[in-house]
Design a protein around this motif. Structure first.
Motif: not given
Length: 143
Positions: A3, A7-8, A11, A33, A36-37, A46, A49-50, A53
Motif C-alpha cells: 500500500d 501512496w508514494w 504522491a 497522499l 497516507g503513505a 486501508t 490510510q485514507v 490522507a
C-alpha cells in the motif's frame, strides 16, 4: 505491491501534475497522499490510510486557502507594472479637452489619455504626467 508504494506513486504523480500545471493546490494534495503513505508504513488499515490522507490533504488545502485570503490583493491587471510596462512612464500633455481627455504621443504613436482624478475634478492643466493604469486602450494619467 504494498500500500505504501501506491501512496508514494500517487504522491509523485500529483507533484508531477503540479509541476506541469502550476496549480499549488496539487502540492497540498500530494502532502495528503504522502501522509497516507506514512500511515501505511505505520501499519494502519486501508481505511486509516485514507482517513489520514484525506485529513492531512484537506487540512493543507484549507490552511493554504486561509493563508492566501489574509494576504493583501495585488494591483489589478490594468494597473500592474509587471504586466504593462507603460505604467509608471511619464508623458507630456499639451492640452486637455472638455471631457477630461488628451491626445499624447508615447512610444511613437498617438494615444488618448484620461485624467486619473475625480470625474468632477478637472485636470490640472498641461504638463508632465505619469501613466497610472490602462482603461481599454486609454492611458489613465495622474501627477
Amino acid at each position: 505491491m504494498q500500500d505504501a508504494h501506491l501512496w508514494w506513486i500517487a504522491a509523485a504523480l500529483a507533484i508531477a501534475a503540479e509541476l506541469a500545471s502550476g496549480t499549488f493546490y496539487l502540492l497540498m494534495i500530494a502532502i495528503g497522499l504522502a501522509a497516507g503513505a506514512i500511515a501505511a508504513h505505520a501499519g494502519l488499515a486501508t481505511s486509516g490510510q485514507v482517513v489520514a490522507a484525506a485529513v492531512v490533504g484537506a487540512g493543507a488545502v484549507a490552511l493554504w486557502t486561509w493563508r492566501r485570503s489574509r494576504e493583501p490583493a495585488g494591483p489589478a491587471a490594468t494597473a500592474d507594472p509587471g504586466l504593462n510596462l507603460d505604467i509608471g512612464e511619464t508623458v507630456h500633455v499639451s492640452a486637455w479637452d472638455a471631457e477630461g481627455c488628451a491626445r499624447i504621443h508615447h512610444r511613437g504613436a498617438d494615444w488618448t489619455a484620461v485624467w486619473a482624478g475625480s470625474p468632477h475634478e478637472p485636470p490640472p492643466g498641461p504638463g508632465t504626467y505619469t501613466i497610472r493604469a490602462l482603461r481599454g486602450n486609454r492611458f489613465v494619467v495622474g501627477r
